[in-house]
Design an enzyme around this catalytic site. Sequence first.
Site, PDB file in Angstrom:
ATOM      1  N   HIS A  59       0.855  -1.186   0.000  1.00 24.51           N
ATOM      2  CA  HIS A  59       0.000   0.000   0.000  1.00 24.51           C
ATOM      3  C   HIS A  59       0.889   1.232   0.000  1.00 24.51           C
ATOM      4  CE1 HIS A  59      -3.565  -2.480   0.955  1.00 24.51           C
ATOM      5  NE2 HIS A  59      -2.687  -3.208   1.634  1.00 24.51           N
ATOM      6  N   ARG A  61      -0.418   4.388  -0.557  1.00 23.59           N
ATOM      7  CA  ARG A  61      -1.253   5.452   0.036  1.00 23.59           C
ATOM      8  C   ARG A  61      -1.440   6.695  -0.827  1.00 23.59           C
ATOM      9  NH1 ARG A  61      -3.354   1.844   3.295  1.00 23.59           N
ATOM     10  NH2 ARG A  61      -2.124   1.288   5.120  1.00 23.59           N
ATOM     11  N   HIS A 229      -2.402 -12.674   1.407  1.00 20.67           N
ATOM     12  CA  HIS A 229      -2.036 -12.805   2.835  1.00 20.67           C
ATOM     13  C   HIS A 229      -2.706 -13.960   3.583  1.00 20.67           C
ATOM     14  CE1 HIS A 229      -5.674 -10.404   2.962  1.00 20.67           C
ATOM     15  NE2 HIS A 229      -5.060  -9.277   2.693  1.00 20.67           N
ATOM     16  N   ASP A 302       2.683  -6.860   2.247  1.00 21.94           N
ATOM     17  CA  ASP A 302       1.485  -6.151   2.717  1.00 21.94           C
ATOM     18  C   ASP A 302       1.895  -4.880   3.469  1.00 21.94           C
ATOM     19  OD1 ASP A 302      -1.126  -5.437   3.074  1.00 21.94           O
ATOM     20  OD2 ASP A 302      -1.672  -7.130   4.342  1.00 21.94           O
TER      21      ASP A 302
END
Lengths: 423, 309
Positions: A59, A61, A229, A302
């Site tokens: 991520h 963002r 995940h 992740d």
Amino acid sequence: MRLSIVNGLVCDPVSGRQSTEPLLIEDGQFVSRLSGPAETVIDAAGRDIWPGLTDAHCHLREPGQEYKEDIASGTRSAARGGFTTVACMPNTQPVCDNASIVRSILERAASAGSARVLPIGAVSRGQQGQELAEIGLMAEAGIVAVSDDGHPVEQADMMRKAMIYAHQFGLPVISHCEDMSLASGGQMNDGVISARLGLPGIPDVAEAHMVARECLLAEYLKIPVHLAHISCRASITLIRQAQERGVRVTAETCPHYFTLTEEACLGYNTMAKMNPPLRTADDLAAVIDALADGTIGIIATDHAPHHMDEKQLEFALASNGIGGFETALPLGYTTLVRSGRMDLVSWLRTMTIAPARLFNRPFRGFEPGSPADLILVDTKTPWTFRADSMASKARNTPYDGWQLYGQVMLTMLEGRIVYENIQ
Amino acid sequence: MQLQHKDLLGIQMLSAEEITLILDTAATMKLVLKANSKKTAHLQGKSVINLFYENSTRTRLSFEMAAKYMGAASANVSASGSSVNKGESLIDTARTVDQMATDVLIIRHPQSGAPHLIAPYVRCSVINAGDGMNEHPTQALLDLFTMREKKGRLKGLKVAIIGDILHSRVARSNLWALQKLGADVRLAGPETLMPHGELTDGIHRCRDLREAVDQADVVMGLRLQLERMRHGLIPSVSEYARFFAVDQTLLDLASPEALIMHPGPCNHGVEMPSVIYDSPRSVIQEQVTNGIAVRMAIMYLLISRRNPI
């Protein structure tokens, strides 16, 4: 620009061979012979040389939550952790569910990035699980997969449509497996520790239930699916059974699922709060076994950066996730390779060839003509990881103070040094 | 002997010796409550702040009166909603309270672990007055005080706790405390309101209420939150009352001298019929009085540990 890297121990996960031959690089690519004398010679004595790693799940963002991380800081963090290619999830603000956001991410990455960024598009518009996002237009703009990561696709019929439609454009669907009704407001793994802490639990069956659904859909449609995940034995058993039947299901796990258990949440430690939650010692053992036997083929980070204010809260209000780029390699090397649970080549494949194959991208390692993405690693000297040394904007990590092996000393992206550990 | 920690965050952090110290001190404090002049100077010149993020009548009043009987200055803060909605983090609020020369901060909060979150950030002693579904340590201590006072012992005492164990911080704190002091704890209630798996070794989970109360010395009912029905965990209040109430038929199986307890507030006719609530074996009213004595003891012990009076 002609470059030669000498005296390092090169491990090539494609051929599985190790050698001490010099690596030759010209114009950002590996070459078999330089057109003239090398302008720069890097002495890699005492270092292992591996291909730059690929992260299948992170991520960044941006756009929308730049206070947590942005593409520049996120890819700096990736480079520091040895990743030269990262696939970023679409749960930005706004959601990456259309071609213009895909293009803006790629443009930002090209101008400010220290790593190659592969955007993943949303499955459904706004990740709402109701209508398909413009998957074809996003494919044209450059996405490598679709996922509603963070939000499971609740309706099985929606998942079926997504798999069929994305497959036509050659894209895999990555499923975040979580039955929200079973997870119902849970904050950590459901078990002895959640009972002791008085926190509502998320049972492993919340994950496994949807894993079963995706395996059945993949079997019925004869279309591959990738499961994000994976955290528990119950899921792994289902994946293994499906693979044995010939179902094209692939899976990833993350370093926290093979290094930490639910006990890390004791004391209401929000650094250990994530989704899926940290599980039991038995689940951790199952994850390592699944990596060793190939049931789980990919290790992804992740990487989920958050601002400190989002973690220094009541446990139930704190955000899920940890910043994972800068610890994935040393955690894997220390826990899996150094301990003898996986050989070096098999482990390297989980972060090189396997994610490339998932995204249908070529990966030829050090072969001439390939982009000169590589890392120099010190595998022999233990060092202490410090949260405040992270290149990420975030500091949310449960590994502060851990002594690890496998420190990245240099990262090169297309022949350009994007990170160097200057001691 | 003194308490080992600055704060009282939960029974889980207390040793059996510390629990006994609190109960012994509470016995002295109870004498104060029974005296003609209910005043001591134990907390003279000290300040106590109640920070309540959840509704409470008896617990908040109990802490406030306990502080006043010992001469402390006390104040109440009622906060609503989560810290996020309020726009100030819980840590910041706690630090602000701490800076007002506060000696004891009593917190009740809807989230498990909220007292644990703030304790390291403040100089004052933090007392957990109930956090989410985690713990309600002062309630458990007053329950143990009542049991010990009536039965003369805790070791080997058969204690049946009946009702919504899963969501009950009272049940949790009680079972940790009773286990540490060697009581024989049995839990029973609707299976949808029981914790998944074993909470801890040595606690008897009973599928049948009759098994739990068999020869019990203490039968404790728990409050049923009516929202459990809305969430589909029980079909109806009347079905709950039919199968899971502490009624006379059930009590006939317990020891003839069994105590009947309830942390309050009670839904009459649901957790137990009014005749049981008001029966001679019920010590529910005394639990309230004992609550003040126990809270006086805890505040006194925490403050005297910090700066010997």
